[in-house]
Design an enzyme around this catalytic site. Structure first.
Site, PDB file in Angstrom:
ATOM      1  N   TYR A  75       0.858  -1.198   0.000  1.00 58.59           N
ATOM      2  CA  TYR A  75       0.000   0.000   0.000  1.00 58.59           C
ATOM      3  C   TYR A  75       0.890   1.241   0.000  1.00 58.59           C
ATOM      4  CZ  TYR A  75      -4.295   2.619   1.096  1.00 58.59           C
ATOM      5  OH  TYR A  75      -5.375   3.477   1.074  1.00 58.59           O
ATOM      6  N   SER A  76       1.795   1.289  -0.964  1.00 61.29           N
ATOM      7  CA  SER A  76       2.684   2.442  -1.118  1.00 61.29           C
ATOM      8  C   SER A  76       3.116   2.492  -2.576  1.00 61.29           C
ATOM      9  CB  SER A  76       3.901   2.332  -0.189  1.00 61.29           C
ATOM     10  OG  SER A  76       4.636   1.156  -0.454  1.00 61.29           O
ATOM     11  N   VAL A  94      17.133  -6.478  10.569  1.00 61.96           N
ATOM     12  CA  VAL A  94      16.426  -5.328   9.996  1.00 61.96           C
ATOM     13  C   VAL A  94      15.216  -4.995  10.854  1.00 61.96           C
ATOM     14  CG1 VAL A  94      15.236  -4.412   7.968  1.00 61.96           C
ATOM     15  CG2 VAL A  94      17.152  -6.009   7.677  1.00 61.96           C
ATOM     16  N   LEU A  95      15.035  -3.707  11.122  1.00 53.02           N
ATOM     17  CA  LEU A  95      13.813  -3.196  11.744  1.00 53.02           C
ATOM     18  C   LEU A  95      12.969  -2.547  10.660  1.00 53.02           C
ATOM     19  CD1 LEU A  95      11.972  -2.253  14.100  1.00 53.02           C
ATOM     20  CD2 LEU A  95      13.463  -0.236  14.301  1.00 53.02           C
ATOM     21  N   ILE A 148       9.838  -0.320  10.216  1.00 53.26           N
ATOM     22  CA  ILE A 148       8.915   0.572  10.943  1.00 53.26           C
ATOM     23  C   ILE A 148       7.704   0.841  10.058  1.00 53.26           C
ATOM     24  CG2 ILE A 148       8.630   2.828  12.012  1.00 53.26           C
ATOM     25  CD1 ILE A 148      11.609   2.914  12.525  1.00 53.26           C
ATOM     26  N   GLY A 164       3.101  -6.991   5.889  1.00 57.45           N
ATOM     27  CA  GLY A 164       4.252  -7.878   6.024  1.00 57.45           C
ATOM     28  C   GLY A 164       5.036  -8.172   4.773  1.00 57.45           C
ATOM     29  N   SER A 194      -1.371  -1.265  13.612  1.00 57.79           N
ATOM     30  CA  SER A 194      -2.639  -1.787  13.107  1.00 57.79           C
ATOM     31  C   SER A 194      -2.822  -3.237  13.541  1.00 57.79           C
ATOM     32  CB  SER A 194      -2.677  -1.702  11.576  1.00 57.79           C
ATOM     33  OG  SER A 194      -3.751  -2.471  11.060  1.00 57.79           O
ATOM     34  N   GLN A 211      -3.507  -5.410  10.367  1.00 58.75           N
ATOM     35  CA  GLN A 211      -2.303  -5.726   9.596  1.00 58.75           C
ATOM     36  C   GLN A 211      -1.408  -6.707  10.346  1.00 58.75           C
ATOM     37  OE1 GLN A 211      -0.634  -1.821   8.764  1.00 58.75           O
ATOM     38  NE2 GLN A 211      -1.607  -1.767   6.767  1.00 58.75           N
ATOM     39  N   CYS A 264      -5.948  11.771  -5.147  1.00 56.98           N
ATOM     40  CA  CYS A 264      -4.535  11.504  -4.893  1.00 56.98           C
ATOM     41  C   CYS A 264      -3.771  11.261  -6.187  1.00 56.98           C
ATOM     42  CB  CYS A 264      -4.385  10.311  -3.951  1.00 56.98           C
ATOM     43  SG  CYS A 264      -4.777  10.702  -2.232  1.00 56.98           S
TER      44      CYS A 264
END
Length: 409
Positions: free
Chosen positions: A140-141, A176-177, A179, A184, A204, A207, A364
């Site tokens: 979702y990006s 790895v973090l 954020i 996933g 979320s 999610q 958008c």
């Protein structure tokens, strides 16, 4: 009529035909350009368009009190946006924008409890909704279109390869973090294809459940974990930090804290990659309709608002890339898929929700196509020599990953 006078000032290019609540019709015409029409069906909608049009247009469409006539919603919004970008003005909107700028720090205060509520507003909707218009991986990006001819699935896979190359995952076992880990997909890809050990954090609950189930199904539960956690609660050092599409929810009051968390999380030779939406025209405010109905507390910053927070935390910016038009193309795919599954979505939620989401997606896409928004990817590190001195390593890592994907297809 005040709105009539405002439209005479606004429309400089193209033609806008308006049918008013009393049945009268007016045509507003500028230089040759696009053509669109709208019906303002109620006095309430007309009052809103007179005194707070940036909010009222979306609300009127949601409530079926403002309707495109002889054109699509997209064509109507495109005509209005092109005229705004060309310098057309609506006096009430100019006054409202001054007010929104004055109070934006209050609107974007985002302590942990408020941040979780804001996230739930958009991301904890019916879980099936997003599967009906996103790609299979539920990215979702902004996707990445190297040629512009990619399918949505291919472009989202390319986006993950692009990000992984900038993370310099040059050996297995790097920690790895992630954020804002969403459903996933990025974390699972980094573990599956690059041998990383990933912890994804999200606010979320919807999610989180999906991401955990996906990691287990992929047999990666020992290498990928997901936690319900605010980024400010993270305390453990890692080799890499990635954040995709989350920074827009941080809030301008919290930028220094966000980058302090990244600095403290990175090992001495660590690398972080932040992928977020920005704006060309400098500091502004979030569209009020978007803030009320879609992303409460959200804001897409100018880079001039971000870089001071990086500098204050003594982080080195080792690379910045501006992705132009990629998000417009991504949302065009989402809009087409949403339209194709509209009946199913309406059965999950309702007609008003569908109209809200249609307005959101169309607006958008146009903002990225014509309205001065873009996506930036910023690579930062604690040491200036944490990555090679040229981008060659990125290109080679991305090329190798694409070749592996072709061979396994």
């Amino acid at each position: 009529m005040l709105f009539h006078l405002a439209l005479k000032r606004l429309i400089r290019h193209g033609t806008l035909r308006v049918r008013y609540p009393d049945g009268t019709q007016q045509t507003y015409q500028g230089a040759p350009g696009p053509d669109a029409g709208m019906h303002i069906a109620t006095p309430r909608a007309l009052r809103g368009m007179t005194f707070n049009p940036a909010l009222a247009l979306g609300e009127g469409y949601m409530d079926d009190e403002i309707r495109p006539e002889g054109c699509s919603l997209y064509e109507l919004l495109e005509l209005l946006l092109l005229n705004l970008m060309a310098g057309g003005t609506h006096p009430a909107e100019r006054a409202m924008e001054v007010w929104r700028k004055l109070r934006r720090r209050i609107d974007q205060l985002n302590p942990a409890h408020r941040a979780q509520r804001n996230v739930a507003h958009h991301y904890d909707l019916n879980g099936r909704l997003y599967s009906l218009f996103l790609d299979r991986d539920r990215q979702y990006s902004c996707a990445y279109f190297p040629t512009g001819k990619e399918t949505l699935e291919d472009a989202q896979a390319a986006k993950k390869r692009h990000i992984a190359a900038k993370l310099k995952l040059d050996r297995p076992g790097l920690e790895v973090l992630d954020i804002g880990s969403g459903w996933g997909g990025t974390a699972i890809t980094l573990a599956q294809e690059y041998g990383a050990r990933v912890t994804g954090i999200t606010l979320s609950t919807e999610q989180l459940a999906v991401a955990r189930a996906r990691a287990a199904e992929a047999g990666l539960a020992d290498r990928v974990t997901f936690e319900l956690m605010d980024y400010r609660a993270w305390t453990r050092p890692v080799d890499r930090v990635v954040s995709v599409g989350m920074f827009e929810h941080v809030g301008i009051d919290h930028y220094r804290r966000f980058f302090r968390v990244i600095r403290d999380a990175l090992k001495e030779d660590g690398v972080a990659l932040i992928h977020a939406i920005g704006r060309y025209e400098g500091p502004a405010s979030t569209n009020p309709w978007l803030a009320k109905y879609i992303f409460p507390g959200g804001y897409s910053p100018a880079l001039s608002e971000v870089l001071p927070a990086v500098e204050k935390n003594l982080l080195h910016v080792t690379d910045i890339e501006i992705l132009r038009m990629h998000y417009a193309e991504t949302i065009a795919h989402w809009r087409a898929r949403f339209a194709g599954n509209r009946d199913a979505i309406a059965s999950l939620l309702d007609e008003r929700f569908c109209r809200m989401f249609e307005f959101y997606l169309a607006g958008c896409e146009l903002t990225f196509r014509h309205g001065g928004h873009f996506v930036w990817q910023m690579q930062v590190a604690r040491k200036p020599d944490a990555v090679p001195l040229t981008r060659d390593y990125m290109f080679e890592a991305e090329r190798q990953a694409a070749e592996r994907a072709r061979q396994s297809a």
